[in-house]
Scaffold this motif. Structure first.
Motif, mmCIF file in Angstrom:
data_model
loop_
_atom_site.group_PDB
_atom_site.id
_atom_site.type_symbol
_atom_site.label_atom_id
_atom_site.label_comp_id
_atom_site.label_asym_id
_atom_site.label_seq_id
_atom_site.Cartn_x
_atom_site.Cartn_y
_atom_site.Cartn_z
ATOM 1 N N UNK A 327 0.829 -1.203 0.000
ATOM 2 C CA UNK A 327 0.000 0.000 0.000
ATOM 3 C C UNK A 327 0.862 1.251 0.000
ATOM 4 N N UNK A 328 1.982 1.216 0.723
ATOM 5 C CA UNK A 328 2.884 2.356 0.726
ATOM 6 C C UNK A 328 3.623 2.511 -0.587
ATOM 7 N N UNK A 329 3.894 1.394 -1.238
ATOM 8 C CA UNK A 329 4.620 1.444 -2.508
ATOM 9 C C UNK A 329 3.773 2.064 -3.606
ATOM 10 N N UNK A 330 2.499 1.666 -3.685
ATOM 11 C CA UNK A 330 1.622 2.171 -4.742
ATOM 12 C C UNK A 330 0.858 3.416 -4.330
ATOM 13 N N UNK A 331 0.758 3.675 -3.010
ATOM 14 C CA UNK A 331 0.127 4.898 -2.520
ATOM 15 C C UNK A 331 -1.277 5.075 -3.080
ATOM 16 N N UNK A 332 -2.111 4.051 -2.907
ATOM 17 C CA UNK A 332 -3.486 4.113 -3.401
ATOM 18 C C UNK A 332 -4.345 4.998 -2.502
ATOM 19 N N UNK A 333 -5.316 5.631 -3.134
ATOM 20 C CA UNK A 333 -6.255 6.442 -2.364
ATOM 21 C C UNK A 333 -7.284 5.542 -1.700
ATOM 22 N N UNK A 334 -8.033 6.128 -0.806
ATOM 23 C CA UNK A 334 -9.060 5.362 -0.109
ATOM 24 C C UNK A 334 -10.128 4.932 -1.100
ATOM 25 N N UNK A 335 -10.562 3.659 -1.015
ATOM 26 C CA UNK A 335 -11.525 3.135 -1.981
ATOM 27 C C UNK A 335 -12.866 3.840 -1.889
ATOM 28 N N UNK A 336 -13.187 4.458 -0.752
ATOM 29 C CA UNK A 336 -14.465 5.147 -0.617
ATOM 30 C C UNK A 336 -14.509 6.394 -1.487
ATOM 31 N N UNK A 337 -13.330 6.959 -1.795
ATOM 32 C CA UNK A 337 -13.314 8.165 -2.610
ATOM 33 C C UNK A 337 -12.843 7.889 -4.027
ATOM 34 N N UNK A 338 -12.530 6.623 -4.358
ATOM 35 C CA UNK A 338 -12.125 6.293 -5.723
ATOM 36 C C UNK A 338 -13.302 6.490 -6.663
#
Length: 707
Positions: A327-338
């Motif tokens: 998760x830190x490597x790809x730095x994805x946003x929160x799925x609730x706001x995707x």
């Protein structure tokens, strides 16, 4: 050159790169081209006898057309003519292009529709062979020099022979003759499409990339899970469809949202079905990190529509750390706001992973067992690498819902009928002093164990040592329950000629039952992703993956070869090549519908082999409707021609009736509106538009010509 490339005899990606990357076309003279083509052709065809047989197969198509024309002429002319005269007339009609005006052998519209399918099948099979000859005669060798091309060319030849025999049987039936009774034909059943709905619940996340994992085929039914509903009915809704009819047998809320304790869960493991049981696993803290990380596993009896087991499985600390690292490597946003409309946590990066979760079921008599597994890689890698690493497996029993076994650093080779076959790394290869305890099992010493879950005892074990001089052999296992008392285990050493069958008795004793030869399997060699399944004492299904250059772009295309073979028989009972278009679409952004270059190959993403049945699933995205659908096509082998033709005629009759009913509806509408036109307009566009407005599709085996 790398030694692994030299050992690649199956036409894998390494072979393709050495052959085609940096290769340049060269100009050669006409004489050199002729010599080159003849030499290349003999390598492909094998021998003069094989070339003569190919010549007879092609001429068989011409002879069938001439035979049909002779029948038409003899029944149409006012006087009877000798056979030589009729033969000359048929040749004249064919050479002048007059055969296009002859028409159909069938009298009724439904028969003509079925006949058009068989004619197209023969034409496309001839076209595939023509493209091969075209490359041999006029192009530099590309696919024809692939090590696996002889098997594919044999498949093209057998496809033409089978399609031609079916068309000939159809002509025999229309001529009031008894068609041939050999069970050599494939019956392609009606194509089904199922909608994969977006999640309607904020509490349950459905991943976009693995939408096909929410559809599973088992027995005569297909199972689909969606997240929807309101109030008490909200949750994971399971729909059960009958494969042949497409009718909904069951649809109910399998897991109510109220059972999830208000937390957010993700459905990220494949739906698992065993008889009347369906296993659904929802993850909290995966694939997005959370303070609490666990799986809620539900075992549902879909016949009785009730939950029979709820099991909480906590994730290991190693898996939680790996999730945070990714998760830190790809730095994805929160799925609730995707913005992704399927509430996905990841997008195209999901091929690079460092963790994996899975569930499976097995049973013996009235005892059911649940296997939960997790894999943690030391660093990010491709999804395909997961199979090479050890797993952390927990085994639970029903109805007591207790943990029976916990296995670490093992790889499950097969599980069925209450028997688990797994391999474990020997102690010296286990990294127990390190944080990462799982081991890559491909290149280390292992011990293979057979665990009887009912008794809890190991009934058999064997050790294998891997050295530089003598690499560890590769074995394939398949468990089958062929009778109420005995369980059979297939053991095959890849590359050898014989297959060993072991019998496991009720008391756990193991004995060698018999050894059988399977020539169709020995020709595979050291195949990639070889999977086998024991269907009966002498019937075995297997499939393996090939990487072939396309006849269009000369790019590598992943193809799965599915085979059904009997012991001692040189020829296959059934054989199908299924290209995986997803790999071409993702890597080369190319239209996968024609990527393989063959018209007799049906594309798919998921393959299911059960007995003499093959089912292929393909995920499709409808851009305008912003939804996913799963197309499901079925093929049954070892069918007589009469059964195939009767089924196709029924489907054709349904299509004709649907079209005629739509025509009548349009005519009634025109009369009702008192149209001023002199003639009623019922052209094809009007009919198709009306069918589209009614939400109807002209689908089925008579529309899809592939396969």
């Amino acid at each position: 050159m790398d030694s692994s490339v030299l050992e690649d005899k199956t036409g894998g990606l390494s072979w393709w790169f050495t052959q085609f990357v940096g290769a340049k076309e060269t100009e050669i003279s006409v004489e050199d081209r002729m010599r080159y083509s003849v030499g290349r052709g003999m390598l492909v065809f094998g021998s003069l006898d094989s070339l003569a047989q190919l010549d007879r197969e092609i001429y068989g198509v011409k002879n069938l057309v001439q035979k049909f024309l002779i029948c038409v002429l003899s029944s149409s002319l006012p006087v009877s003519l000798p056979y030589p005269v009729l033969l000359s007339l048929s040749k004249l009609i064919c050479s002048s292009g007059g055969g296009t005006r002859v028409g159909w052998a069938g009298r009724e519209r439904a028969s003509q529709l079925a006949e058009s399918k068989y004619v197209n099948m023969v034409y496309l099979a001839v076209l595939d062979k023509y493209n091969v000859v075209l490359e041999i005669m006029f192009k530099h060798a590309a696919e024809t020099i692939s090590p696996n091309f002889p098997e594919k060319f044999a498949f093209l030849r057998s496809t033409l022979a089978r399609n031609l025999a079916l068309l000939e049987s159809f002509h025999q039936l229309t001529g009031h003759e008894e068609p041939q009774g050999e069970k050599v034909h494939y019956q392609v059943l009606k194509e089904m499409e199922f909608k994969i709905e977006t999640s309607k619940l904020k509490q349950i996340v459905l991943q976009k990339r693995f939408a096909r994992d929410r559809v599973v085929v088992s027995g005569d039914n297909s199972f689909i899970v969606n997240a929807k509903g309101e109030d008490m009915e909200a949750g994971l809704v399971l729909a059960v469809h009958h494969l042949k009819t497409g009718e909904v047998i069951k649809q109910f809320t399998a897991v109510a949202q109220s059972l999830l304790s208000g937390n957010k869960y993700t459905l990220c493991t494949r739906l698992c079905v065993l008889d009347e049981f369906v296993c659904l696993s929802l993850s909290h803290g995966y694939p997005k990190a959370s303070i609490s990380s666990r799986d809620q596993v539900f075992l549902v009896n879909w016949v009785e529509e009730k939950v029979v087991m709820k099991q909480t499985v906590s994730h290991s600390s190693r898996l939680q750390d790996a999730v945070k690292e990714r998760e830190g490597f790809f730095n994805h946003s929160d799925s609730e706001t995707d913005s992704d409309y399927l509430n996905t946590s990841y997008d195209d990066d999901d091929d690079m992973v460092n963790t994996s979760l899975g569930v499976s079921l097995t049973r013996k008599a009235d005892k059911v067992f649940l296997l939960h597994s997790e894999v943690v890689l030391p660093e990010l890698g491709c999804m395909s690498e997961m199979e090479d690493w050890g797993q952390h497996v927990k085994i639970f029993g029903l109805p007591k819902d207790r943990l029976l076994h916990e296995l670490t650093n093992v790889r499950v080779l097969d599980v069925h009928a209450g028997l688990v076959i797994y391999e474990a790394a020997k102690e010296k290869h286990s990294n127990r002093k390190k944080k990462q305890v799982l081991t890559k099992l491909n290149d280390c010493d292992v011990v293979v164990k057979w665990l009887d879950l009912v008794t809890g005892k190991e009934v058999y074990q064997e050790s294998f040592v891997d050295t530089v001089q003598t690499p560890r052999p590769v074995y394939k296992y398949s468990i089958a329950r062929l009778s109420e008392k005995d369980t059979m285990v297939l053991l095959y050493k890849v590359g050898e000629e014989l297959i060993s069958l072991y019998r496991v008795d009720e008391d756990g004793s193991v004995e060698l039952s018999q050894q059988i030869a399977l020539p169709a399997l020995t020709r595979v060699g050291n195949a990639d992703k070889l999977k086998m399944q024991l269907q009966s004492d002498d019937l075995i299904s297997f499939r393996h993956r090939l990487a072939i250059p396309s006849v269009i772009l000369r790019l590598p295309v992943h193809v799965t070869r599915c085979v059904l073979a009997r012991a001692g028989a040189d020829n296959c009972v059934a054989e199908v090549f299924v290209p995986r278009n997803a790999s071409v679409n993702e890597v080369f952004a190319y239209d996968g519908t024609t990527s393989s270059g063959y018209h007799t190959l049906a594309p798919a993403e998921t393959i299911v082999q059960e007995g003499n049945k093959l089912i292929i699933l393909e995920t499709k995205k409808r851009e305008f409707e912003r939804e996913w659908v799963v197309s499901l096509r079925q093929c049954e082998f070892e069918k007589p021609a009469l059964d195939v033709m009767n089924y196709d005629r029924c489907i054709a009759t349904e299509i004709v009736e649907k079209v005629e009913a739509t025509k009548r509806k349009i005519e009634e509408l025109v009369v009702a509106t008192k149209s001023k036109t002199e003639e009623l307009s019922t052209n094809t566009n009007d009919v198709l538009s009306e069918l589209a407005m009614d939400g109807k599709r002209l689908s089925g085996s008579l529309v899809n010509w592939c396969g």
